[in-house]
Design an enzyme around this catalytic site. Structure first.
Site, PDB file in Angstrom:
ATOM      1  N   CYS A   1     -10.903   2.818  -5.142  1.00  0.00           N
ATOM      2  CA  CYS A   1     -10.766   3.100  -3.870  1.00  0.00           C
ATOM      3  C   CYS A   1     -10.955   4.694  -3.616  1.00  0.00           C
ATOM      4  O   CYS A   1     -10.105   5.219  -4.554  1.00  0.00           O
ATOM      5  CB  CYS A   1      -9.707   2.699  -2.809  1.00  0.00           C
ATOM      6  SG  CYS A   1      -9.396   3.171  -1.473  1.00  0.00           S
TER       7      CYS A   1
ATOM      8  N   ARG B   1      -6.186  16.291   3.490  1.00  0.00           N
ATOM      9  CA  ARG B   1      -5.023  15.200   3.943  1.00  0.00           C
ATOM     10  C   ARG B   1      -3.755  15.623   3.277  1.00  0.00           C
ATOM     11  O   ARG B   1      -2.902  15.003   2.763  1.00  0.00           O
ATOM     12  CB  ARG B   1      -5.595  13.934   3.211  1.00  0.00           C
ATOM     13  CG  ARG B   1      -4.871  12.748   3.767  1.00  0.00           C
ATOM     14  CD  ARG B   1      -5.040  11.490   2.905  1.00  0.00           C
ATOM     15  NE  ARG B   1      -4.352  10.070   3.897  1.00  0.00           N
ATOM     16  CZ  ARG B   1      -3.835   9.310   3.319  1.00  0.00           C
ATOM     17  NH1 ARG B   1      -3.501   8.977   2.266  1.00  0.00           N
ATOM     18  NH2 ARG B   1      -3.698   8.201   4.010  1.00  0.00           N
TER      19      ARG B   1
ATOM     20  N   ASP C   1      -6.325   4.466  -5.735  1.00  0.00           N
ATOM     21  CA  ASP C   1      -6.759   5.426  -4.396  1.00  0.00           C
ATOM     22  C   ASP C   1      -7.126   6.714  -5.062  1.00  0.00           C
ATOM     23  O   ASP C   1      -6.806   7.204  -5.982  1.00  0.00           O
ATOM     24  CB  ASP C   1      -5.990   5.192  -3.320  1.00  0.00           C
ATOM     25  CG  ASP C   1      -6.589   5.291  -2.087  1.00  0.00           C
ATOM     26  OD1 ASP C   1      -7.990   5.767  -1.772  1.00  0.00           O
ATOM     27  OD2 ASP C   1      -5.840   5.143  -1.075  1.00  0.00           O
ATOM     28  N   MET C   2      -7.894   7.510  -4.155  1.00  0.00           N
ATOM     29  CA  MET C   2      -8.235   8.920  -4.533  1.00  0.00           C
ATOM     30  C   MET C   2      -8.695   9.460  -3.232  1.00  0.00           C
ATOM     31  O   MET C   2      -9.810   9.357  -2.668  1.00  0.00           O
ATOM     32  CB  MET C   2      -9.459   8.888  -5.486  1.00  0.00           C
ATOM     33  CG  MET C   2      -9.560  10.161  -6.097  1.00  0.00           C
ATOM     34  SD  MET C   2     -10.472  11.496  -5.215  1.00  0.00           S
ATOM     35  CE  MET C   2     -10.832  12.742  -6.463  1.00  0.00           C
TER      36      MET C   2
ATOM     37  N   ASP D   1     -12.758   2.409   4.842  1.00  0.00           N
ATOM     38  CA  ASP D   1     -11.585   2.266   5.645  1.00  0.00           C
ATOM     39  C   ASP D   1     -11.750   1.895   7.056  1.00  0.00           C
ATOM     40  O   ASP D   1     -11.061   1.582   7.889  1.00  0.00           O
ATOM     41  CB  ASP D   1     -10.965   3.543   5.899  1.00  0.00           C
ATOM     42  CG  ASP D   1     -10.012   4.055   4.471  1.00  0.00           C
ATOM     43  OD1 ASP D   1      -9.747   3.090   3.774  1.00  0.00           O
ATOM     44  OD2 ASP D   1      -9.706   5.203   4.288  1.00  0.00           O
TER      45      ASP D   1
ATOM     46  N   LYS E   1      -4.175  -1.175  -6.667  1.00  0.00           N
ATOM     47  CA  LYS E   1      -5.283  -0.378  -5.900  1.00  0.00           C
ATOM     48  C   LYS E   1      -5.154   1.172  -6.395  1.00  0.00           C
ATOM     49  O   LYS E   1      -4.134   1.688  -5.983  1.00  0.00           O
ATOM     50  CB  LYS E   1      -5.097  -0.728  -4.475  1.00  0.00           C
ATOM     51  CG  LYS E   1      -5.972   0.020  -3.471  1.00  0.00           C
ATOM     52  CD  LYS E   1      -5.796  -0.531  -2.007  1.00  0.00           C
ATOM     53  CE  LYS E   1      -6.316   0.367  -0.813  1.00  0.00           C
ATOM     54  NZ  LYS E   1      -6.029   0.017   0.484  1.00  0.00           N
TER      55      LYS E   1
ATOM     56  N   ASP F   1       0.642  -1.104  -0.120  1.00  0.00           N
ATOM     57  CA  ASP F   1       0.036   0.028   0.023  1.00  0.00           C
ATOM     58  C   ASP F   1       0.802   1.231   0.035  1.00  0.00           C
ATOM     59  O   ASP F   1       1.988   1.132  -0.416  1.00  0.00           O
ATOM     60  CB  ASP F   1      -0.910  -0.141   1.100  1.00  0.00           C
ATOM     61  CG  ASP F   1      -2.364   0.755   0.966  1.00  0.00           C
ATOM     62  OD1 ASP F   1      -2.212   1.802   0.908  1.00  0.00           O
ATOM     63  OD2 ASP F   1      -3.369  -0.175   0.760  1.00  0.00           O
ATOM     64  N   ASP F   2       0.469   2.235   0.452  1.00  0.00           N
ATOM     65  CA  ASP F   2       0.984   3.573   0.483  1.00  0.00           C
ATOM     66  C   ASP F   2       2.326   3.690   1.142  1.00  0.00           C
ATOM     67  O   ASP F   2       2.623   2.831   2.029  1.00  0.00           O
ATOM     68  CB  ASP F   2       0.035   4.625   1.172  1.00  0.00           C
ATOM     69  CG  ASP F   2       0.354   6.053   0.913  1.00  0.00           C
ATOM     70  OD1 ASP F   2       1.212   6.351   0.278  1.00  0.00           O
ATOM     71  OD2 ASP F   2      -0.538   6.869   1.380  1.00  0.00           O
TER      72      ASP F   2
HETATM   73  C1  DGJ Z   1      -7.089   5.231   1.892  1.00  0.00           C
HETATM   74  C2  DGJ Z   1      -7.192   3.985   1.560  1.00  0.00           C
HETATM   75  O1  DGJ Z   1      -8.763   3.585   1.998  1.00  0.00           O
HETATM   76  C3  DGJ Z   1      -6.504   2.939   2.580  1.00  0.00           C
HETATM   77  O2  DGJ Z   1      -7.054   1.740   2.529  1.00  0.00           O
HETATM   78  C4  DGJ Z   1      -5.224   3.268   2.176  1.00  0.00           C
HETATM   79  O3  DGJ Z   1      -4.842   2.718   1.076  1.00  0.00           O
HETATM   80  C5  DGJ Z   1      -4.918   4.705   2.449  1.00  0.00           C
HETATM   81  N1  DGJ Z   1      -5.559   5.579   1.620  1.00  0.00           N
HETATM   82  C6  DGJ Z   1      -3.181   4.858   2.149  1.00  0.00           C
HETATM   83  O4  DGJ Z   1      -3.177   6.239   2.238  1.00  0.00           O
END
Ligand code: DGJ
Length: 725
Positions: A523, A440, A475-476, A545, A473, A363-364
């Site tokens: 996501c 954020r 994300d946003m 989340d 994945k 992930d991140d």
């Molecule tokens: C939000 C996602 O919903 C989380 O699962 C994770 O990937 C974080 N961002 C990472 O910054």
């Protein structure tokens, strides 16, 4: 089947069990006479016989008592003379906002045409499309209504194309996708809403006079409201009552409203949010709305869900993914957040492989200088120092452990602390003179710009091309504020939000076409962009989340109203839960996560040996029953205390296997266990409890139900698997 009768001027659109009838009046107005259970091709013109009896409405065409405001108009305009909320509004160079579109012609197509620049449902089974052309009475302006009938699915869809064949440009102020009129208002409005961490809770409210509904102005469909809406007959339950459901194939600002007029009729409307929106259509050009999909159920909410689930799997998800089982993943986010190096990742991957997981997701935190959420978005270069070598070599090492490799990206974003921002400050969504607000610690890239689109495509393509990456994945993590583009002209500023979505779709289209074998998971800080537009590209979405199983009960129940289980990412995480602080058993966390695509989001190496053994068992169980869980027909079951007890079951597509889950939230002293009635079984067939060998007649399980266990602690769960004999 679609048929037009010259005699009655009725269009009859029929699927296996539903019907839509439109009529062209003598005046050329197009009306929706009926939508609901199939009744067959009959002349429905008599339904409007009393529509002239109302008082104090304006007349049309100089005909006394011809009052379009009380007609069930299929795509109403405003003020000529209808004064209800219109489905569209067009502003002309002279400032005129009045339109008068009447029937011009029609065509019937086999299949359905694609939508320009927008994702849409694809053909499965027998599909026909009715194209109706309406023309303005004073200008060369045309509205084309495309209504498709998915015969085998009992779903219809509609989108609109506006064509400007005048010599001047015009400005669209509003252009919805669907306006569904009903000749009564005895309904409740069902929507899905909430906030970050508690998305898609079911909300039911009785209709009142005036306009009510939901919308998004957040640039994405959003956590607050979901682009799904239903009208249900008052008193509707999971298994009885009439329901009309609709969803939008779109990922941006939307509106869904039900307006009850002065005569107790209701119009259900769905489409792009007209707030802060306008679109200039130059002479000779056109504008296409997103597609809306809609259906009718005569047997309550479960049947509506079953119709949509089948349709979404077969006609919305990328065809390559619609029948593919999804891997059990372990995600590094809640296990390590930003705090990892190669040994930490490899230890997690090794432990994941040992318990039987199939996919490891980084992930991140793997790129630029990203060790917290305050930097590096946009700098998509792996941080080799932190990764202890190249990303390629990490992927290879993880692959060698027997796991496939997935990676997190958030391509639409830019951190103020990034090389990208230093180079291209003008790429940020912003309004001249205002510093864009942070959320954020990040800003949003102006994805409506082609140079930004190219940058994202190039950077992502490079990462996705790394050998061994099989999952992404996407994300946003923020809503879009300060909506404006430094590149668009002043008159186009209100186009920014829609242009963003079109830009995003172009990026998705390019990357998913180039990488058809990669499984994409959508996501947006969890379920902030859980919609049919996203699902056209990413066949699954991270639902929320919040991984606390008790909060998840409402989130997942809401999602299940419209979205099939196979689209829903659902993970087991650590206790106390990071969002709610709640402590629940591993058993209950597993039971709830097994309603969707199972994953784990916790430090497996830190688990006790007994817990690891339990995770192993959960994974083995899931693998054995994966087809049933991911593709089974999902029923929401009725419990005796619906607020405190939740239950659902899945029936395999061939009806052979049944998986039942029961969750009790708080335990109550001195109670006797009740029974849980199942649904969708064959009355005369026997069903064997796979674990105990006990056999029950289908009619017993349907009418008496399963005897529930005695509950002695909070957050308890029970599961059963039955096999039809
Ligand atoms: C939000 C996602 O919903 C989380 O699962 C994770 O990937 C974080 N961002 C990472 O910054």
């Amino acid at each position: 089947m679609i048929h037009y009768s010259q005699k009655t001027k009725n269009f009859t659109l029929i699927s296996k069990q539903t019907q839509l009838t439109l009529a062209v009046l003598e005046s050329g107005h197009l009306c929706t006479m009926y939508f609901g259970k199939k009744i067959g091709e009959v002349d429905l013109n008599y339904l409007l016989a009393h529509q002239r009896d109302a008082n104090y409405m304006a007349f049309a065409d100089g005909i006394v008592d011809f009052q379009p405001e009380i007609l069930p108009l299929t795509f109403p305009s405003f003020g000529h003379p209808d004064l209800r909320t219109p489905a569209f509004q067009i502003m002309h160079e002279n400032g005129n906002r009045i339109s008068d579109f009447r029937f011009e012609s029609y065509k019937i197509h086999e299949g359905k045409p694609p939508l320009k620049g927008l994702p849409s449902s694809h053909v499965s089974g027998k599909v026909q499309t009715l194209e109706i052309c309406l023309k303005d009475q004073t200008k060369e302006e045309f509205l084309f209504l495309f209504i498709s009938v998915f015969e085998d699915y009992d779903v219809m869809s509609q989108h609109i194309v506006f064509e400007n064949r005048t010599a001047q440009s015009v400005v669209i102020k509003k252009m919805l996708s669907l306006n569904l009129p009903f000749l009564q208002d005895h309904y409740e409005l069902v929507t899905l809403g909430g906030a970050w961490g508690r998305e898609t809770h079911v909300d039911v409210r009785q209709l009142h006079m005036g306009s009510q509904g939901i919308d998004s102005k957040r640039g994405i469909s959003g956590h607050g409201q979901n682009p799904f809406v239903a009208l249900q007959e008052i008193g509707t339950g999971e298994e009885h009552g009439e329901v009309y459901g609709a969803g939008l194939v779109y990922s941006g600002n939307f509106v869904a409203t039900a307006e009850v007029d002065m005569h107790e009729n209701v119009n259900l409307q769905l489409g792009i949010n007209p707030f802060d929106f306008s679109w200039t259509v130059l002479s000779g050009e056109s504008f296409t709305t997103p597609e809306a999909v809609f259906t009718y159920s005569d047997q309550g909410l479960n049947k509506m869900s079953h119709i949509f689930h089948r349709f979404i799997i077969d006609c919305i998800l990328p065809p390559l993914w619609k029948n593919k089982e999804r891997p059990i993943l372990v995600n590094s986010w809640e296990a390590a957040y930003f705090d990892f190096d190669r040994p930490v990742l490899l230890e997690l991957a090794k432990a994941s492989a040992e318990v039987g997981a199939e996919l490891f997701v980084l992930d991140d935190g793997w790129f630029g200088q990203r060790n917290a959420d305050n930097s590096s978005l946009g700098d998509w270069e792996p941080n080799e120092e932190k990764l202890g070598g190249s990303l390629e070599s990490l992927v290879e090492e993880v692959n060698n452990l027997g796991l496939s490799f997935g990676i997190w990206v958030e391509p639409e974003m830019i951190s103020p602390k990034s090389n990208l921002f230093e180079k291209h400050p003008d790429w940020v969504i912003s309004c001249e003179g205002y510093t864009p607000q942070l959320s954020r610690n990040q800003m949003v890239l102006d994805v409506s710009r082609e140079d930004v689109q190219e940058y994202i495509i190039e950077k992502m393509d490079r990462i996705f091309s790394i050998k061994g990456i099989s999952y992404v994945k996407w994300d946003m993590n923020r809503s879009i504020t300060d909506a404006g583009s430094l590149r668009l002209e002043a008159y186009q500023q209100e186009e920014q939000a829609h242009r963003y979505v079109l830009g995003l779709y172009k990026i998705f289209e390019t990357l998913t076409t180039r990488h058809p074998d990669i499984l994409f998971e959508g996501c947006a800080g969890g379920g902030g962009r859980f919609d049919l537009g996203t699902l056209c590209y990413t066949p699954q979405v991270w639902s929320s989340d919040c991984t606390d199983p008790i909060t998840r009960l409402s989130i997942q129940k809401g999602l299940s109203l419209f979205y099939p289980s196979i689209t829903m990412g659902s993970h087991v995480s650590a206790v106390p839960n990071h969002q709610t602080g709640r402590i629940t058993s591993l058993e209950t966390r597993g039971a709830v996560a097994m309603a969707g695509n199972l994953g784990y989001e916790l430090s497996i190496p830190d688990l006790e040996t007994s817990e690891k053994e339990e995770v192993k068992k959960q994974i083995a169980f899931y693998k054995k029953n994966r087809e049933l869980i991911q593709f089974g027909i999902h029923y929401r079951l009725q419990t005796v205390h619906p607020e405190n007890e939740k239950a659902w079951m899945k029936k395999s597509r061939n009806g052979k296997m049944i998986y039942v889950t029961y969750i009790s939230i708080l335990s109550t002293p001195n109670t006797l266990p009740k029974r849980l009635r199942l649904l969708g079984l064959e009355e005369g067939a026997y069903y064997k409890n796979v674990e105990t060998g006990e056999r029950y007649l289908g009619s017993e399980l349907l009418n008496i139900g399963l005897v529930l266990p005695k509950i002695t602690s909070d957050f308890s769960s029970a599961e059963w698997i039955f096999e039809k004999q």
